[in-house]
Design a protein around this motif. Structure first.
Motif, PDB file in Angstrom:
ATOM      1  N   GLY A   1      17.524  45.860   4.567  1.00 35.67           N
ATOM      2  CA  GLY A   1      17.312  45.726   6.013  1.00 35.67           C
ATOM      3  C   GLY A   1      16.012  46.363   6.454  1.00 35.67           C
ATOM      4  N   ALA A   2      15.694  47.512   5.882  1.00 33.60           N
ATOM      5  CA  ALA A   2      14.452  48.202   6.236  1.00 33.60           C
ATOM      6  C   ALA A   2      13.248  47.561   5.541  1.00 33.60           C
ATOM      7  CB  ALA A   2      14.551  49.683   5.868  1.00 33.60           C
ATOM      8  N   SER A   3      13.408  47.193   4.287  1.00 32.61           N
ATOM      9  CA  SER A   3      12.280  46.591   3.567  1.00 32.61           C
ATOM     10  C   SER A   3      11.863  45.269   4.214  1.00 32.61           C
ATOM     11  CB  SER A   3      12.654  46.345   2.106  1.00 32.61           C
ATOM     12  OG  SER A   3      12.999  47.556   1.459  1.00 32.61           O
ATOM     13  N   LEU A   4      12.845  44.507   4.682  1.00 32.17           N
ATOM     14  CA  LEU A   4      12.522  43.232   5.329  1.00 32.17           C
ATOM     15  C   LEU A   4      11.783  43.453   6.638  1.00 32.17           C
ATOM     16  CD1 LEU A   4      15.835  41.339   4.549  1.00 32.17           C
ATOM     17  CD2 LEU A   4      13.551  40.678   3.763  1.00 32.17           C
ATOM     18  N   PHE A   5      12.252  44.379   7.485  1.00 31.15           N
ATOM     19  CA  PHE A   5      11.520  44.637   8.724  1.00 31.15           C
ATOM     20  C   PHE A   5      10.111  45.139   8.413  1.00 31.15           C
ATOM     21  CE2 PHE A   5       9.978  46.765  12.476  1.00 31.15           C
ATOM     22  CZ  PHE A   5      10.337  45.879  13.472  1.00 31.15           C
TER      23      PHE A   5
ATOM     24  N   HIS B   1      17.145  45.395  15.729  1.00 28.37           N
ATOM     25  CA  HIS B   1      16.295  46.114  14.781  1.00 28.37           C
ATOM     26  C   HIS B   1      16.559  47.604  14.992  1.00 28.37           C
ATOM     27  CE1 HIS B   1      13.644  42.342  15.258  1.00 28.37           C
ATOM     28  NE2 HIS B   1      14.490  42.172  14.278  1.00 28.37           N
TER      29      HIS B   1
ATOM     30  N   ALA C   1      15.371  49.046  10.509  1.00 22.19           N
ATOM     31  CA  ALA C   1      16.153  48.154   9.640  1.00 22.19           C
ATOM     32  C   ALA C   1      16.647  46.974  10.476  1.00 22.19           C
ATOM     33  CB  ALA C   1      17.335  48.905   9.029  1.00 22.19           C
ATOM     34  N   MET C   2      16.521  45.757   9.928  1.00 18.49           N
ATOM     35  CA  MET C   2      16.912  44.591  10.727  1.00 18.49           C
ATOM     36  C   MET C   2      18.414  44.302  10.589  1.00 18.49           C
ATOM     37  SD  MET C   2      14.521  41.719   8.857  1.00 18.49           S
ATOM     38  CE  MET C   2      15.325  40.257   9.518  1.00 18.49           C
TER      39      MET C   2
ATOM     40  N   GLU D   1      19.926  41.914  13.230  1.00 18.08           N
ATOM     41  CA  GLU D   1      19.435  40.555  13.008  1.00 18.08           C
ATOM     42  C   GLU D   1      20.097  39.919  11.792  1.00 18.08           C
ATOM     43  OE1 GLU D   1      15.210  39.866  13.147  1.00 18.08           O
ATOM     44  OE2 GLU D   1      15.429  37.852  12.320  1.00 18.08           O
TER      45      GLU D   1
END
Lengths: 292, 292
Positions: free
Chosen positions: A202-206, B143, B160-161, B164
């Protein structure tokens, strides 16, 4: 020994591929997008007749989602451990010339997983000596299978929705416009693999979005994003020094090989069509042995 | 000390909320869905006039995506460490009565992150004593921001997304039909949190589908899926024994509190509107001090 001709159909969710197999060799094939997906009304008896009209009036074995509740009819799973002769013994006969190969289930307490179609490739690769009788196999794709083979049997397996997550991100997410380009196994992909192995998706994608707003790259965000997801998948599954036999088309297989090697494993790519043909031929022969 | 009346607008991507603030207290507010989202053509001067017509002909401070490249105009980020007086000093004045609060950037080598709007809540919570001058703050949402406060300044942060990803899964994935129901912090959510903390999202998510095909649950897959994503987020960020101050609406704040406590942390929920008002009042007062 002569092996009688037959038709094999690998009928998945989004497409199907049919083979006429003569003396253990695929002589003719066709592929189309008539998958067994939800809400697609398929007249299976008519389709079976059409396949025989195209490839020959021969016995037929079908594998994949055709045997699920969204397919022709739901064939019960065979529970692990599953050898190829178990599949042959559990064929679901529609009529004396037409049968569906069952899927495989694995369960350990509350955990569990299922496959339909992959089992033919997996055990076919083992039967043909393309993959070892003890080892870790991977089938990358929309839903990537990771399969532990022990004593030539499927012992346990885990499915990760790696390919589906990438498609969701590419088609519907904040990152949509950034990750449209073709994925290649270059430096951005490898950077993504290393980041993905931290398993903080989740963090790496953002971070792809944030870093681009700050001018910090990545230069090739599509390959980086693919690397993230594949790196997280491989990092959760492959121990350093472990060898993985990959059953995949060449492009996706190369990405997984690259990620596995980057994270300290070794990878061998196996042709997935060869494995399917080897598996379905063996199932056919074992079924003949059992019925005679 | 008297604090002059003004209007504050928290103008995000998907919605905006405007406050008339008199003597440090929010007297009147309105909220609508005119967010600064991409491809939405907004006549900002006309909207500003309309807000003044509704809430009073007063000075106005705006925060959030209104200050981004998809908003009214792109206000440069202030780099960490950022105290609230840094925000006040870096206001971007559209005219002598109207200014935009800058966002905040954090960078460490190739890594980096950005925020716009959250900084007012965060530093407002600290200024008002709702959150400590040294600690970890969380702002759950589409986010989710995780912010390290040191010396009453934003020292570093990670986005972190999480929200989303849940929306993508709920609207477009294999799991779509399974995870439509309302999320509650019950046993299924907690099971998901425990599984999510293993940080193997791609496999854990497919497990929802596989387990349901095998009759292994979860009974409440929507709450379980939410728990998975929040558990992965919390597990990557919160050390056992650590206290997190959560700035969120009550429902989402309760889910994060539940996950943090399940994974060995402690959580304090802070009212995010109170924090925003406290922050924007302080910025307004500091800006007045600086200009006089």
């Amino acid at each position: 020994v002569n092996s009688p001709a037959f038709i094999a159909v690998d009928w998945g969710t989004s497409s199907r591929r049919a083979y006429r197999i003569v003396d253990r060799v695929s002589e003719a094939t066709f592929r189309d997008d008539l998958g067994a997906r939800q809400a697609q009304a398929i007249d299976y008896p008519a389709e079976i007749a059409a396949i025989r009209a195209a490839l020959g009036d021969l016995p037929m074995l079908l594998a994949g989602m055709v045997g699920s509740s969204i397919g022709w009819r739901a064939v019960p799973y065979v529970a692990t451990p599953v050898r190829i002769d178990h599949l042959a013994a559990a064929l679901d006969w529609i009529d004396p010339r037409t049968a569906i190969v069952p899927g495989v289930s694995w369960r350990d307490g509350d955990r569990g997983d299922v496959m339909r179609g992959e089992e033919v490739q997996l055990l076919g690769a083992v039967a043909a000596g393309l993959a070892p009788a003890e080892g870790l196999l991977s089938q990358p794709g929309t839903h990537c299978k990771w399969v532990r083979i022990q004593g030539a049997a499927i012992a346990s397996f885990t499915t990760a929705m790696t390919g589906e997550l990438f498609a969701l991100l590419r088609n519907h997410s904040l990152l949509e416009t950034q990750i449209q380009s073709e994925v290649t196994a270059g430096p951005a992909f490898l950077d993504g693999v290393a980041e993905g192995a931290r398993r903080d998706l989740g963090a790496s994608l953002f971070g792809i979005r944030a870093r681009s707003l700050l001018g910090l790259g990545p230069d090739d965000p599509a390959s980086y994003a693919s690397g993230l997801l594949i790196g997280a998948d491989v990092g959760a599954r492959v121990a350093p020094g472990e060898t993985v036999h990959i059953l995949a088309d060449p492009a996706l297989g190369a990405l997984y090989r690259c990620a596995i090697e980057a994270l300290g494993g070794q990878a061998v790519i196996v042709d997935s069509h060869d494995a399917f043909v080897a598996g379905i031929v063996r199932i056919r022969e074992l079924a003949d042995d059992q019925s005679h």
